[in-house]
Design an enzyme around this catalytic site. Structure first.
Site, PDB file in Angstrom:
ATOM      1  N   HIS A  31     -58.129  72.985 -48.449  1.00  0.00           N
ATOM      2  CA  HIS A  31     -59.504  73.105 -47.770  1.00  0.00           C
ATOM      3  C   HIS A  31     -59.222  73.731 -46.368  1.00  0.00           C
ATOM      4  O   HIS A  31     -58.187  73.648 -45.827  1.00  0.00           O
ATOM      5  CB  HIS A  31     -60.715  72.082 -47.794  1.00  0.00           C
ATOM      6  CG  HIS A  31     -60.033  70.933 -47.163  1.00  0.00           C
ATOM      7  ND1 HIS A  31     -59.094  69.749 -47.773  1.00  0.00           N
ATOM      8  CD2 HIS A  31     -60.220  70.175 -45.762  1.00  0.00           C
ATOM      9  CE1 HIS A  31     -58.996  68.875 -46.921  1.00  0.00           C
ATOM     10  NE2 HIS A  31     -59.548  69.294 -45.694  1.00  0.00           N
ATOM     11  N   HIS A  69     -55.083  73.470 -45.960  1.00  0.00           N
ATOM     12  CA  HIS A  69     -54.270  72.216 -46.433  1.00  0.00           C
ATOM     13  C   HIS A  69     -54.711  71.268 -47.239  1.00  0.00           C
ATOM     14  O   HIS A  69     -56.042  71.185 -47.868  1.00  0.00           O
ATOM     15  CB  HIS A  69     -54.162  71.369 -45.001  1.00  0.00           C
ATOM     16  CG  HIS A  69     -55.330  70.954 -44.346  1.00  0.00           C
ATOM     17  ND1 HIS A  69     -56.307  71.687 -43.769  1.00  0.00           N
ATOM     18  CD2 HIS A  69     -55.725  69.831 -44.158  1.00  0.00           C
ATOM     19  CE1 HIS A  69     -57.195  70.849 -43.543  1.00  0.00           C
ATOM     20  NE2 HIS A  69     -56.998  69.818 -43.660  1.00  0.00           N
ATOM     21  N   ARG A 118     -66.004  60.849 -41.503  1.00  0.00           N
ATOM     22  CA  ARG A 118     -65.178  61.057 -42.688  1.00  0.00           C
ATOM     23  C   ARG A 118     -64.539  59.589 -43.331  1.00  0.00           C
ATOM     24  O   ARG A 118     -64.415  58.934 -42.467  1.00  0.00           O
ATOM     25  CB  ARG A 118     -64.102  61.966 -42.868  1.00  0.00           C
ATOM     26  CG  ARG A 118     -63.718  62.060 -44.156  1.00  0.00           C
ATOM     27  CD  ARG A 118     -62.408  63.237 -43.790  1.00  0.00           C
ATOM     28  NE  ARG A 118     -61.331  62.378 -43.447  1.00  0.00           N
ATOM     29  CZ  ARG A 118     -60.140  63.193 -43.007  1.00  0.00           C
ATOM     30  NH1 ARG A 118     -59.913  64.558 -42.878  1.00  0.00           N
ATOM     31  NH2 ARG A 118     -59.048  62.471 -42.588  1.00  0.00           N
ATOM     32  N   ASP A 144     -55.084  67.140 -47.626  1.00  0.00           N
ATOM     33  CA  ASP A 144     -55.181  65.892 -46.487  1.00  0.00           C
ATOM     34  C   ASP A 144     -53.827  64.899 -46.807  1.00  0.00           C
ATOM     35  O   ASP A 144     -53.646  64.569 -47.750  1.00  0.00           O
ATOM     36  CB  ASP A 144     -56.373  65.002 -46.678  1.00  0.00           C
ATOM     37  CG  ASP A 144     -57.581  65.716 -46.140  1.00  0.00           C
ATOM     38  OD1 ASP A 144     -57.451  66.561 -45.083  1.00  0.00           O
ATOM     39  OD2 ASP A 144     -58.817  65.542 -46.423  1.00  0.00           O
TER      40      ASP A 144
END
Length: 287
Positions: free
Chosen positions: A236, A98, A250, A100
């Site tokens: 990723h 995917h 993150r 993000d």
């Protein structure tokens, strides 16, 4: 291979480089400018050995790229709402290729992940270079895709939170000017200019092609490593091959509206008497 300030080590032929000799807690404008250049060159960079990176320094690093997002539904670090927790024991295993948050009108520019706890084996992450994916398609296929858009959508579990956006299937990078494929298996619902069967068949081909090993790098994490990836041109995949805890923090930097060619056809309209099946919307628990 060395840069003017520190050691740069490419990790695959497709994308990705390790960066040695940088302290993000002591970041200067000159060093940041070089890191940004390397990010545009390699699409994902891994800044090793950042065990002393504080949450405040992590957020400050993100703010150098742009406005930092306050994520609407992922768990956040106490006292630092700009940082979301990616915890394998709290639903933090997204083992699907995917990009993000493409379901937003303005998907993220980049993400910055600091791994603070790693399993003894496993738990790697893979990234793919969507420039190369687009460039390896045939000229007729590229021409078709340049004139299409795709709908990206999500619904979070059984909640009321949902988001939907329509973006070009081929995105032009705002800084490099290069074209890349911009669909992904997790969030891309359909291509509205096509019939449902045509859309499903074309997207399935594009998903499988874009995930080919010739476009990929794979990174073995160590505690303290920081990855920065350009969300405009990569996908990723977090490899789910471990049972021990894996935890990361993150920061996500807000981006702009994806730009590409103008769609060359209107949205498909089913003829009278023919049903056009509604769009698939992903339902994701704890994404």
């Amino acid at each position: 291979m060395s840069g003017p300030m520190f050691d740069v080590r490419p990790i695959s032929g497709a994308l990705g480089a390790e960066i040695h000799g940088v302290r993000l807690t002591e970041l200067t404008d000159e060093v940041f400018a070089e890191l940004k250049r390397l990010l545009l060159t390699y699409q994902v960079i891994f800044i090793v050995g950042q065990d002393d990176l504080t949450p405040a320094a992590h957020v400050d690093f993100g703010r150098r790229f742009g406005e930092v997002e306050l994520h609407p539904y992922l768990p956040r670090l106490d006292g630092q709402p700009e940082i979301v927790i990616i915890d394998s024991e709290r639903g933090g295993k997204v083992d699907v290729w995917h990009t993000d948050m493409t379901f937003h009108a303005n998907p993220p520019l980049c993400s910055i992940l600091h791994l603070v706890k790693c399993p003894s084996t496993g738990g790697d992450t893979m990234w793919s270079n969507q420039y190369l994916v687009y460039e390896r398609l045939s000229a007729p296929m590229r021409d078709l895709l340049d004139g299409l858009t795709a709908v990206h959508a999500i619904r979070i579990g059984g909640s009321d939170f949902a988001s939907r956006a329509e973006h070009p299937v081929v995105r032009v990078h705002p800084e490099t000017g290069r074209r890349s494929l911009y669909v992904n298996r997790l969030f891309t619902s359909h291509i509205p200019q096509l019939t449902r069967n045509e859309s499903d068949a074309l997207l399935q081909y594009l998903f499988e092609f874009s995930e080919g090993p010739q476009f990929v790098c794979r990174y073995r994490w160590r505690p303290g490593d920081v990855a920065v990836w350009d969300n405009r041109v990569t996908q990723h995949y977090a490899v789910n091959d471990y049972d021990e805890p894996r935890r990361g923090q993150r920061v996500t930097v807000l981006g702009d509206a994806p730009a590409g060619g103008e769609p060359r056809w209107e949205h498909y309209q089913a003829p009278p008497g023919q049903r056009y099946w509604p769009a698939r919307v992903n339902a994701v628990e704890n994404y």
